[in-house]
Design a protein around this motif. Structure first.
Motif, short mmCIF file in Angstrom:
data_model
loop_
_atom_site.label_atom_id
_atom_site.label_comp_id
_atom_site.label_asym_id
_atom_site.label_seq_id
_atom_site.Cartn_x
_atom_site.Cartn_y
_atom_site.Cartn_z
N HIS A 13 38.90 39.42 45.30
CA HIS A 13 38.04 38.72 46.02
C HIS A 13 37.86 37.20 45.21
O HIS A 13 37.78 36.46 46.06
CB HIS A 13 36.83 39.44 45.38
CG HIS A 13 36.44 40.68 46.12
ND1 HIS A 13 36.68 40.97 47.35
CD2 HIS A 13 35.87 42.02 45.63
CE1 HIS A 13 36.40 42.33 47.66
NE2 HIS A 13 36.20 42.82 46.66
N ARG A 29 29.56 30.23 45.11
CA ARG A 29 28.66 30.03 46.19
C ARG A 29 29.10 28.95 47.22
O ARG A 29 29.36 29.19 48.43
CB ARG A 29 27.34 29.78 46.08
CG ARG A 29 26.49 29.39 47.14
CD ARG A 29 24.87 29.73 46.75
NE ARG A 29 24.13 29.53 47.86
CZ ARG A 29 23.30 28.63 48.24
NH1 ARG A 29 23.01 27.54 47.20
NH2 ARG A 29 22.53 28.69 49.24
N TYR A 32 32.57 30.25 48.74
CA TYR A 32 32.32 30.98 49.94
C TYR A 32 31.75 30.28 51.16
O TYR A 32 32.23 30.53 52.15
CB TYR A 32 30.93 31.88 49.24
CG TYR A 32 30.49 32.53 50.38
CD1 TYR A 32 30.91 33.64 51.35
CD2 TYR A 32 29.22 32.04 50.86
CE1 TYR A 32 30.45 34.22 52.38
CE2 TYR A 32 28.51 32.85 52.01
CZ TYR A 32 29.29 33.84 52.72
OH TYR A 32 28.66 34.51 53.87
N GLN A 58 33.72 37.59 53.73
CA GLN A 58 32.08 38.32 53.49
C GLN A 58 32.32 39.26 52.48
O GLN A 58 31.14 39.46 51.75
CB GLN A 58 31.95 38.89 54.61
CG GLN A 58 31.79 37.97 55.95
CD GLN A 58 30.22 37.48 55.63
OE1 GLN A 58 30.10 36.34 55.19
NE2 GLN A 58 29.13 38.25 55.95
N LYS A 59 33.04 40.10 52.45
CA LYS A 59 33.47 41.16 51.69
C LYS A 59 33.43 40.54 50.00
O LYS A 59 32.50 41.19 49.14
CB LYS A 59 34.43 41.86 51.89
CG LYS A 59 34.60 43.23 50.68
CD LYS A 59 33.56 44.27 50.78
CE LYS A 59 33.54 45.35 49.84
NZ LYS A 59 32.49 46.27 49.51
N TRP A 61 32.14 37.73 49.09
CA TRP A 61 31.08 37.45 48.77
C TRP A 61 29.89 38.39 48.40
O TRP A 61 29.21 38.21 47.51
CB TRP A 61 30.25 36.41 49.77
CG TRP A 61 28.78 35.87 49.61
CD1 TRP A 61 27.74 36.34 50.35
CD2 TRP A 61 28.46 35.02 48.71
NE1 TRP A 61 26.61 35.91 50.11
CE2 TRP A 61 26.95 34.96 48.75
CE3 TRP A 61 28.82 34.36 47.77
CZ2 TRP A 61 26.22 34.31 48.21
CZ3 TRP A 61 28.19 33.55 46.93
CH2 TRP A 61 26.95 33.53 47.09
N GLU A 62 29.89 39.30 49.28
CA GLU A 62 28.89 40.42 48.92
C GLU A 62 29.21 41.05 47.47
O GLU A 62 28.27 41.42 46.81
CB GLU A 62 29.51 41.51 49.96
CG GLU A 62 28.42 42.64 49.97
CD GLU A 62 28.93 43.71 51.29
OE1 GLU A 62 29.37 44.77 50.72
OE2 GLU A 62 29.08 43.36 52.50
N VAL A 63 30.33 41.18 46.90
CA VAL A 63 30.75 41.64 45.54
C VAL A 63 30.39 40.84 44.64
O VAL A 63 29.75 40.88 43.57
CB VAL A 63 32.30 42.30 45.49
CG1 VAL A 63 32.51 42.74 44.21
CG2 VAL A 63 32.27 43.38 46.48
N SER A 65 28.66 37.88 44.65
CA SER A 65 27.26 37.15 44.37
C SER A 65 26.22 38.07 43.96
O SER A 65 25.43 37.63 43.28
CB SER A 65 27.05 37.03 45.87
OG SER A 65 26.63 38.15 46.58
N ASP A 66 26.88 39.38 43.57
CA ASP A 66 25.58 40.27 43.11
C ASP A 66 26.20 40.59 41.57
O ASP A 66 27.39 40.80 41.47
CB ASP A 66 25.76 41.74 43.85
CG ASP A 66 24.91 42.63 43.06
OD1 ASP A 66 25.00 42.82 42.00
OD2 ASP A 66 23.97 43.19 43.92
N ARG A 70 29.75 42.43 40.75
CA ARG A 70 30.87 41.90 40.11
C ARG A 70 31.25 42.38 38.76
O ARG A 70 32.36 42.24 38.50
CB ARG A 70 30.27 40.38 39.91
CG ARG A 70 31.30 39.23 39.38
CD ARG A 70 30.84 38.00 39.25
NE ARG A 70 32.20 37.18 38.60
CZ ARG A 70 31.83 35.82 38.46
NH1 ARG A 70 30.41 35.23 38.70
NH2 ARG A 70 33.03 35.22 37.92
#
Length: 172
Positions: A13, A29, A32, A58-59, A61-63, A65-66, A70
């Motif tokens: 990622h 961010r 992304y 997208q995937k 960022w999903e991982v 950003s949290d 992460r």
């Protein structure tokens, strides 16, 4: 870092978003946003080419950003990374110091950190090597029927992360 899996190499990622593993949330961010704009299917004429890239962004960022996701992802990356042995030096058996305590012999070699690399005659015996003293010279015999000219053993330092490759010339 690239991960190997199913005979292919896939990007992490971090690679997808073009950031380092120690990147801050703000850096992730910003990367992304740039990546999603450059790969968004609605903005591009060749939708099919960029759809996979868009979904990867997208995937990622999903991982990333949290913070909890992460952290779990980073742990998985570390677990799947191949371990690399750093060999500081190649040492022959004859170069090692030998100390005898009762029937146990300890072979050692000084590390550049000040500590020592060491192996005992018992540990060598467990690996299939027998130490013998011939006129003050320590030699090694291989205990199995397989005959080899030499063998190597990696020895870790007692303090630092360095290792040496102990080259053992075998008696035939």
């Amino acid at each position: 870092m690239l991960l190997k899996g199913d005979n292919s190499v896939r990007k992490t990622h971090y690679d997808v978003l073009a950031v380092n593993q120690d990147a801050s949330y703000a850096e992730i961010r910003a990367s992304y946003k740039a990546a999603i704009l450059s790969s968004h299917p609605d903005k591009l004429l060749k939708v099919s080419e960029f759809q996979d890239k868009f979904l990867d962004v997208q995937k990622a960022w999903e991982v990333l950003s949290d913070s909890k996701a992460r952290s779990n992802y980073d742990r998985e990356l570390r677990a799947s990374a191949p371990e690399v042995d750093v060999v500081a030096d190649e040492v022959r058996l004859e170069e090692m110091s030998v100390e005898t305590d009762n029937d146990l012999e300890e072979l050692s070699y000084q590390c550049r950190c000040g500590d020592r690399y060491s192996v005992t005659s018992e540990e060598l015996r467990e690996m299939g090597f027998l130490l013998s003293k011939n006129g003050g010279v320590t030699s090694v015999e291989y205990t199995t029927a397989d005959v080899a000219v030499s063998a190597c053993v990696l020895l870790p330092c007692g303090s630092c992360s360095l290792r040496i490759k102990l080259v053992i010339d075998l008696q035939c």
